[in-house]
Motif scaffolding. Structure first.
Motif, mmCIF file in Angstrom:
data_model
loop_
_atom_site.group_PDB
_atom_site.id
_atom_site.type_symbol
_atom_site.label_atom_id
_atom_site.label_comp_id
_atom_site.label_asym_id
_atom_site.label_seq_id
_atom_site.Cartn_x
_atom_site.Cartn_y
_atom_site.Cartn_z
ATOM 1 N N GLN A 1 32.916 45.713 42.382
ATOM 2 C CA GLN A 1 33.791 44.891 43.240
ATOM 3 C C GLN A 1 33.094 43.564 43.495
ATOM 4 O OE1 GLN A 1 33.618 45.609 47.444
ATOM 5 N NE2 GLN A 1 34.274 43.477 47.569
ATOM 6 N N ALA B 1 32.588 40.222 45.720
ATOM 7 C CA ALA B 1 32.738 39.871 47.126
ATOM 8 C C ALA B 1 32.547 38.374 47.347
ATOM 9 C CB ALA B 1 31.727 40.651 47.970
ATOM 10 N N VAL C 1 25.786 41.103 55.803
ATOM 11 C CA VAL C 1 25.414 40.757 54.426
ATOM 12 C C VAL C 1 26.145 39.518 53.941
ATOM 13 C CG1 VAL C 1 24.671 43.048 53.713
ATOM 14 C CG2 VAL C 1 27.062 42.418 53.504
ATOM 15 N N GLY C 2 26.941 38.893 54.777
ATOM 16 C CA GLY C 2 27.556 37.632 54.416
ATOM 17 C C GLY C 2 28.705 37.713 53.435
ATOM 18 N N ALA C 3 29.138 38.883 53.114
ATOM 19 C CA ALA C 3 30.274 39.049 52.208
ATOM 20 C C ALA C 3 30.921 40.392 52.495
ATOM 21 C CB ALA C 3 29.820 38.981 50.747
ATOM 22 N N THR C 4 32.085 40.608 51.893
ATOM 23 C CA THR C 4 32.857 41.807 52.237
ATOM 24 C C THR C 4 32.620 42.932 51.255
ATOM 25 O OG1 THR C 4 34.555 40.451 53.295
ATOM 26 C CG2 THR C 4 35.161 42.692 52.710
ATOM 27 N N TYR C 5 31.840 43.888 51.705
ATOM 28 C CA TYR C 5 31.692 45.174 51.034
ATOM 29 C C TYR C 5 32.135 46.233 52.028
ATOM 30 C CZ TYR C 5 28.303 42.279 48.489
ATOM 31 O OH TYR C 5 27.681 41.268 47.804
ATOM 32 N N PHE C 6 32.467 47.413 51.535
ATOM 33 C CA PHE C 6 33.034 48.449 52.400
ATOM 34 C C PHE C 6 32.094 49.647 52.509
ATOM 35 C CE2 PHE C 6 36.628 45.920 52.652
ATOM 36 C CZ PHE C 6 37.078 45.568 51.397
ATOM 37 N N ASP C 7 31.530 49.845 53.717
ATOM 38 C CA ASP C 7 30.562 50.921 53.882
ATOM 39 C C ASP C 7 31.179 52.218 54.396
ATOM 40 O OD1 ASP C 7 28.924 49.894 57.015
ATOM 41 O OD2 ASP C 7 31.031 49.864 56.401
ATOM 42 N N LEU D 1 30.184 53.576 48.899
ATOM 43 C CA LEU D 1 29.373 52.412 48.533
ATOM 44 C C LEU D 1 27.980 52.861 48.101
ATOM 45 C CD1 LEU D 1 29.047 49.294 48.444
ATOM 46 C CD2 LEU D 1 28.323 49.433 50.846
ATOM 47 N N SER E 1 43.959 37.870 55.354
ATOM 48 C CA SER E 1 44.075 37.546 53.933
ATOM 49 C C SER E 1 44.884 38.643 53.257
ATOM 50 C CB SER E 1 42.697 37.455 53.267
ATOM 51 O OG SER E 1 41.897 36.475 53.852
ATOM 52 N N TRP F 1 27.114 38.488 44.512
ATOM 53 C CA TRP F 1 28.110 39.082 45.411
ATOM 54 C C TRP F 1 28.875 40.195 44.705
ATOM 55 C CZ3 TRP F 1 26.433 38.003 49.827
ATOM 56 C CH2 TRP F 1 26.018 36.715 50.182
ATOM 57 N N TRP G 1 42.395 45.891 46.265
ATOM 58 C CA TRP G 1 42.327 45.376 47.636
ATOM 59 C C TRP G 1 43.695 44.821 48.025
ATOM 60 C CZ3 TRP G 1 43.036 40.246 49.149
ATOM 61 C CH2 TRP G 1 42.792 39.988 50.506
ATOM 62 N N LEU H 1 30.891 46.216 55.595
ATOM 63 C CA LEU H 1 29.453 46.364 55.787
ATOM 64 C C LEU H 1 28.930 45.180 56.579
ATOM 65 C CD1 LEU H 1 26.804 47.921 54.867
ATOM 66 C CD2 LEU H 1 26.727 46.251 52.987
ATOM 67 N N TYR I 1 30.651 51.199 43.638
ATOM 68 C CA TYR I 1 31.142 52.357 44.370
ATOM 69 C C TYR I 1 31.244 53.550 43.425
ATOM 70 C CZ TYR I 1 32.730 48.859 47.757
ATOM 71 O OH TYR I 1 32.788 47.819 48.652
ATOM 72 N N ALA J 1 42.956 41.980 54.458
ATOM 73 C CA ALA J 1 41.800 42.012 55.335
ATOM 74 C C ALA J 1 42.114 41.260 56.613
ATOM 75 C CB ALA J 1 40.581 41.401 54.652
ATOM 76 N N VAL K 1 42.799 48.997 51.272
ATOM 77 C CA VAL K 1 42.627 49.071 49.824
ATOM 78 C C VAL K 1 43.528 50.201 49.341
ATOM 79 C CG1 VAL K 1 41.014 49.506 47.925
ATOM 80 C CG2 VAL K 1 40.232 48.272 49.974
ATOM 81 N N PHE L 1 38.394 44.477 42.044
ATOM 82 C CA PHE L 1 37.605 45.582 41.518
ATOM 83 C C PHE L 1 37.697 45.615 39.992
ATOM 84 C CE2 PHE L 1 36.667 48.059 45.348
ATOM 85 C CZ PHE L 1 37.605 47.573 46.253
#
Lengths: 106, 123
Positions: free
Chosen positions: A89, A91, B105-111, A46, B61, A32, B47, B102, A36, B50, B37, A98
């Motif tokens: 980062q 996740a 994908v089952g988790a928090t990424y930022f696209d 990303l 959160s 996870w 961060w 994003l 970036y 959210a 963020v 980060f």
């Protein structure tokens, strides 16, 4: 909280060089992890998610690897547009955290 | 084309309040989790908060550094994300970005990220 430690904090390189940046998590985060790229005055972009999945449109010279606590971002042949700061980062859990960043400069 | 446009930043005195907005377009805003963020001048990314997307209410959160002072919310009818910032401190001075999660994908990424908005807290 999961702490993310990047190294080095800065690296001097030339066009065509292979550059490797590492990121270590304070506890296991499986895969996870994201990477970036941020250029001065711009929002982060990303590059890689889930440790090694390249985002659409990102050049193939970027690659990510690792799992658990140790991760690597590799730029296989540095291009002029790659001079920037790179962040990892985690996740796995909130609070998201980060790394401190790695500045890639000439 | 996905666009995120922050507004509401500026100069505020320590102890004051400010509300940031992030207007979203180019995607189905209601279905995506969103975050704020921040980046203090010359520093790294932090961060802040959210909020979930989809139906069934919004879960939130917060980073410990803002818990109890900041409130994240969203208005899906206006495709807008908010950050209510109260009891502001000098250390809250930063560029604040809104960021889209994003998908799938089952988790928090930022696209996608907004262009950022500067908040300056004077002491």
């Amino acid at each position: 909280d999961i702490q993310m430690t990047q190294s080095p904090s800065s690296v001097s390189a030339s066009v065509g060089d292979r550059v490797t940046i590492t990121c270590r998590a304070s506890q296991g985060i499986s895969s996870w992890l994201a990477w970036y790229q941020q250029k001065p005055g711009k929002a982060p972009q990303l590059l890689i998610s889930v440790a090694s999945s390249l985002q659409s449109g990102v050049p193939s010279r970027f690659s990510g690897s690792g799992s658990g606590t140790d991760f690597t971002l590799t730029i296989s042949s540095l291009q002029p547009e790659d001079f920037a700061t790179y962040y990892c980062q985690q996740a796995k859990s909130f609070p998201l955290t980060f790394g401190g960043g790695t500045k890639v400069e000439i | 084309e996905v666009q995120l446009l922050e507004s509401g930043g500026g100069l505020v005195q320590s102890g004051g309040s400010l509300r940031l907005s992030c207007a979203a377009s180019g995607f189905t805003f209601s279905t995506y989790a969103m975050s704020w963020v921040r980046q203090a001048p010359g520093k790294g990314l932090e961060w802040v908060s959210a909020i979930s997307g989809g139906g069934g209410g919004s879960s939130t959160s917060y980073a410990d550094s803002v818990k109890g002072r900041f409130i994240i919310s969203r208005d899906n009818s206006k495709d807008t994300l908010y950050l209510q910032m109260n009891s502001l401190r000098a250390e809250d001075t930063a560029v604040y970005y809104c960021a889209k999660r994003l998908p799938a994908v089952g988790a928090t990424y930022f696209d996608y990220w907004g262009q950022g908005i500067l908040v300056t807290v004077s002491s």
